[in-house]
Each structure stands twice: as C-alpha cells, then as structure tokens.
Design an enzyme around this catalytic site. Sequence first.
Site, PDB file in Angstrom:
ATOM      1  CG  PHE A   1      -1.670  -0.936   1.426  1.00  0.00           C
ATOM      2  CD1 PHE A   1      -2.836  -1.383   0.819  1.00  0.00           C
ATOM      3  CD2 PHE A   1      -1.066  -2.100   2.482  1.00  0.00           C
ATOM      4  CE1 PHE A   1      -3.476  -2.577   0.986  1.00  0.00           C
ATOM      5  CE2 PHE A   1      -1.907  -3.323   2.494  1.00  0.00           C
ATOM      6  CZ  PHE A   1      -3.084  -3.383   1.756  1.00  0.00           C
TER       7      PHE A   1
ATOM      8  CG  ASP B   1       0.043   2.999   5.734  1.00  0.00           C
ATOM      9  OD1 ASP B   1      -0.721   3.104   6.803  1.00  0.00           O
ATOM     10  OD2 ASP B   1       0.554   4.085   5.236  1.00  0.00           O
TER      11      ASP B   1
ATOM     12  CB  CYS C   1      -5.742   4.539   9.088  1.00  0.00           C
ATOM     13  SG  CYS C   1      -6.118   3.923   7.494  1.00  0.00           S
TER      14      CYS C   1
END
Length: 395
Positions: free
Chosen positions: A227, A299, A339
């Site tokens: 990512f 990520d 996230c």
Amino acid sequence: MPKELILKDGRERSLLRHHPWIFDGAVAAVSGAPLPGDTVEVYSEEGQWLARASYSPVSKIRARVWTFDPNEPIDQAFFDKRIDAATTYRSQLALQEHTDTWRLVHGEADGLPGCVIDRYGDFVVCQFLCAGSEAAREMIVASLKRDASIRGIYERSDTDARKRDGLKSRCGLLWGEEPPELFTIHENGIQFLADLRNGHKTGFYLDQRENRAALPCCHGADVLNCFCYTGGFGLRAAKEGAKSVTQVDLSAPALELAKRNAELNGFDDALFTYTKADVFEQLRKFRDMGRQFDVVVLDPPKFAETPKQLEKAARGYKDINLLGVKLTRPGGFLLTFSCSGAMTPELFVKIVGDAARDAGRSARIVKVLGQAPDHPVTLDFPEGRYLTGLLLSLP
Ligand code: SAH
C-alpha cells in the site's frame, strides 16, 4: 426567536465532559428553525446552558460544539483565536526542523469541528467536512489570510464525510495563488511530490511522517512496502540504505508518482520494483514463490468506516498480517498499521498477535505508533485517534 437545541434528560452528561458531538438521539427539541450550519445554543432538559454548536439537520451528528464558554461568540475573532492557537501549537512542535508540510488544524482536536487544514510550504489546503465548518468557510479563510507567508489557499472538500452532512463535494482555489501542479514536500531529508488537487487526503499522508522516520534497520535490507501510495516508507528505506525496495499499490498514478519521487531524490532506479497489484493477492504470490524480506510495511486504507464494520475488517487485518509475518525473514521487522478509527490499539495487538501465532512466529513489540503530533488527540474526544501502528521484531 433564538436558535436553540434542547437535550433529552441525562444526555447533557457527555457535553459536561466537553465531548463536542451531539447525536440526533440526544435531542429533545429544536427551536428557531436553524438552517444547516447555523449556530445554536444548547441547553439541558432542565434549562442549563451547555454549549454553542453548529447545527446539521441531516447528519446523525446533529450538532458539533464550537465552544463551551457562554461568553465566546462565534464570530471572526473566534476563528482568528482558534487558528492562532493551532498555529502556536504547531510551532511548539518545531516541525520546521524536519519538514515544510504539516497539519495546521485537526478538526475537533483544534476546537474547529469538521475542519481540516494542511500547510504545504506557503500553500494551505482546507477541507470543510460538516455543515458548521462549511458555513464558517469564509471566516476561516479570512483567519488564514492574516498570515502574510501564505500565498494561496486551496479547497479539497471532496470527501465522503460531506455526504453525511448533505453537502456536495467542492474543490478549487479559495484565495491567492494557485498551488503548483505538484508541490515538492521536504520531509526528513527526502523530497516528495504531492498532488494537492487529486491526491489522497489533501495530497499526502502527513499523519505517517514520524512513522516513516521510525523505519528500522533498513541498511542492506530487502524491503517490501505494501500500500505504498507515492512511495513514502519505501523512499525512507532507500535513504536508509536498503538493498532493494518493492513498492506495491493498486493505483497506477500513485506508483507513477512513487517512481518520480525516487528519481527526484536521486536514488538508483535499480533499487526499486514497482508492482501494480492487489496486496491481498500479491502477498499470496510472494508466499507461494517463497519470497522473503527483511522489513515488511503494511499501511492499508481504512478497512472499517464504523464500529459495526470492525468484525469484517478484523479478518482483513488478520489476513494481511498473517501473510506479512510469513514474508518477514527471521530477525526482520514488520511495520503494520490500521487507520480505522474503530480499531483500538488493544484489539490491533490481539489481531496481529493471533496472526503471528498462526504463522508459528513469536513477535516482539518494539514500538506502538500513532498519528503524528500535528494530528493531536484530545482526551475529551478519543474519536480523534484513528491511526495505530506496531513495529514488531520477528526473531
Ligand atoms: N503508506 C502510504 C499511504 C498508504 S494509503 C504513505 O506513507 O504515503 C493506502 C494506499 O493503499 C493507497 O495508495 C491505495 O491506492 C492503496 N490500496 C488500497 N487498497 C489496495 C489493495 N487492495 N491493494 C493494493 N493497494 C491498495
């Protein structure tokens, strides 16, 4: 007739603890026919004044508090004060020593709900995410304009969050000079080109700045950056002397920019491999090929938008982390993130721990990571925390 919002009995409690959101279910009555974004006075059922908030008739978050101080009107001076406080905090962080790009206003945590402002050198990019910040747009721009160093203010109000407040997306120049097509960020000795008009967020993942800098032991390492977006962690690894950097992302424009970023920094092109692929599939391919890396970075984008989606999201996190652990050589490191705001650090540790166990590996936490301090979290508003990261050593 004054614009007022009366809460149901008992629903004043969270406001008394200075939590800035008022949900639709907490509201007993609305008077004065406020329009979207209008400022309303908020009272408890017993008539106690609680807060001054912006009203949003369609959102589940029916109002967002501007102030808990009865003597603070919501006028130009209010926004000037909030922007000044946000600016002072960032200067206290001494960010200029490491970068020319940071978040100047992080919504609720800076007392400006639904307002995000990022500073890219002398340019500023704003996002007005709710009816209140939308209504205050001109005053916020006027506050920003007082800083003589700012050359241009650009709007990127094109996030899905606006839909929840019944707002259409809008982008364009708000004031001053147009920012360059690609802005060159200087971050910890690395340059990144950021597309402020079309890039993710306002162009760059500023929240990962400190975590990019925390990338461990890359000298002579084979690094897999999943990512990768415009190259972030991979370029850091190259700077630290990595032997090879494999950048994986689904987005062709992001990979194109990652390549240009590597060139801009003068890195040897032979260091890098760019793979346009779905990470879930690519990790399986690497596993089947018996490929391993010294440092693996995961990520991913947000897998859960809401707490309800967390269970499904947890399976996604488990899956990539299981594969990520398997692809990490003994003695290597895994740098893994979530996230999703609904994901707590405790749950993330559990999911990644289960993944390591299933892979037959033990894992040690070197560091627990979060969003950079220019994206602060106030203790009254834990919802402001969304980024959780683990740096793991895998013996
Ligand atoms: N680490 C980056 C930010 C990553 S953002 C930085 O520091 O700048 C998440 C990225 O994941 C985006 O670039 C998006 O294009 C990519 N992405 C989303 N889903 C993906 C998938 N299934 N496979 C590969 N890439 C994906």
